[in-house]
Enzyme design. Structure first.
Site, PDB file in Angstrom:
ATOM      1  N   LYS A  13       0.826  -1.215   0.000  1.00 58.18           N
ATOM      2  CA  LYS A  13       0.000   0.000   0.000  1.00 58.18           C
ATOM      3  C   LYS A  13       0.860   1.266   0.000  1.00 58.18           C
ATOM      4  CE  LYS A  13      -1.778  -1.028   4.019  1.00 58.18           C
ATOM      5  NZ  LYS A  13      -1.114  -2.269   4.454  1.00 58.18           N
ATOM      6  N   ARG A  87      -9.056   0.472   9.334  1.00 55.54           N
ATOM      7  CA  ARG A  87      -8.662  -0.904   9.594  1.00 55.54           C
ATOM      8  C   ARG A  87      -9.712  -1.654  10.378  1.00 55.54           C
ATOM      9  NH1 ARG A  87      -2.893   0.466   9.218  1.00 55.54           N
ATOM     10  NH2 ARG A  87      -1.612  -1.374   9.508  1.00 55.54           N
ATOM     11  N   ARG A 126      12.215  -5.325   4.744  1.00 57.36           N
ATOM     12  CA  ARG A 126      11.855  -3.935   4.446  1.00 57.36           C
ATOM     13  C   ARG A 126      12.702  -2.961   5.254  1.00 57.36           C
ATOM     14  NH1 ARG A 126       5.695  -1.909   4.823  1.00 57.36           N
ATOM     15  NH2 ARG A 126       5.821  -2.387   7.041  1.00 57.36           N
ATOM     16  N   ARG A 159      12.201  -0.904  10.632  1.00 61.85           N
ATOM     17  CA  ARG A 159      11.153  -0.554  11.599  1.00 61.85           C
ATOM     18  C   ARG A 159      11.103  -1.576  12.726  1.00 61.85           C
ATOM     19  NH1 ARG A 159       5.683   0.477   8.341  1.00 61.85           N
ATOM     20  NH2 ARG A 159       4.871  -0.704  10.116  1.00 61.85           N
ATOM     21  N   ARG A 170       0.630  -8.581  13.963  1.00 63.57           N
ATOM     22  CA  ARG A 170       0.020  -7.634  13.013  1.00 63.57           C
ATOM     23  C   ARG A 170      -0.829  -8.372  11.986  1.00 63.57           C
ATOM     24  NH1 ARG A 170       5.174  -5.013  11.003  1.00 63.57           N
ATOM     25  NH2 ARG A 170       3.906  -3.811   9.562  1.00 63.57           N
TER      26      ARG A 170
END
Ligand code: ADP
Ligand code: ZN
Length: 213
Positions: A13, A87, A126, A159, A170
């Site tokens: 996203k 969400r 990432r 992160r 998550r």
């Protein structure tokens, strides 16, 4: 035009949002980015959000809805990409009424479908720039210098919630809360499913075709 990008963490996203704001006149509302900035700035909001985020839990709806309300007031009349919001079904319903109050509407909701097996690999690899938000991956898109952003020279980090133990939670939150949100948008007729296991340019084309820009 207002569009939502909804999908599991790591489904792309943020990458697509960056493409669209660069090429077209959208502003990006990334609730995750706003929360991370609040944490970095040490605000009350940041303090409140941090413990939820570190555990991979969702930040409470009333907090999130407040953030989005402020954002929409400050960006009246602009075309928004909602990245990471809503969400939950409650957030989705609040968004409808906030847009309604501005005499605005939601145009499309893009659901980034992805093979869950790819997600862990995408998230653990990432890396993100803390200054401009550019998104890298150690294998598929490394920055030239591991810790320095190619775009802005800012620092590139892993992160803290992109580690496996937090990722699992998550993904569980995604199933539990965002699954029903996707069903809700299906019932409104606004949902468009796109295949996001593909390369970013191919995902981009699928969205572009639908909004016919
Ligand atoms: P990702 O989509 O990769 O999970 P985000 O940056 O969108 O990453 O979100 C990171 C974290 O921020 C979430 O795990 C959650 O704790 C919090 N967060 C972001 N958006 C919301 C939201 N709309 N509602 C509740 N919590 C949120
Ligand atoms: Zn940068």
């Amino acid at each position: 035009m207002n569009i939502i990008f909804i999908g599991a963490p790591g489904s792309g996203k943020g990458t697509q949002s960056r493409e669209f704001i660069e090429k077209y006149k959208f502003v990006q509302l990334s609730t995750g980015d706003l929360l991370r900035s609040a944490i970095a700035a040490g605000t009350v909001l940041g303090l409140e959000a941090k413990s939820f985020m570190d555990q991979g839990k969702l930040v409470p709806d009333d907090v999130m809805i407040g953030i989005v309300k402020d954002y929409l007031e400050a960006n009246k009349g602009k075309s928004v990409i909602f990245d990471g919001f809503p969400r939950t079904v409650e957030q989705a319903k609040s968004l409808a009424s906030m847009l309604n109050q501005q005499n605005s509407i939601l145009d499309k909701v893009f659901y980034f479908k992805i093979n869950p097996l790819i997600l862990i690999e995408r998230l653990t690899g990432r890396r993100v720039c803390t200054k401009c938000g550019e998104i890298y991956h150690v294998k598929t898109k490394p920055s030239k210098n591991e810790f320095v952003c190619d775009v802005c020279g800012g620092s590139v980090v892993h992160r803290s919630d992109d580690k496996e133990s937090v990722i699992v939670e998550r993904l569980a939150q995604f199933e539990k809360n965002t699954g029903p949100t996707i069903e809700y948008y299906k019932s409104t007729g606004l949902l468009v499913e796109i295949e996001s296991s593909l390369a970013p340019e191919l995902v981009f084309k699928q969205i572009q075709k639908v909004i016919a820009l």
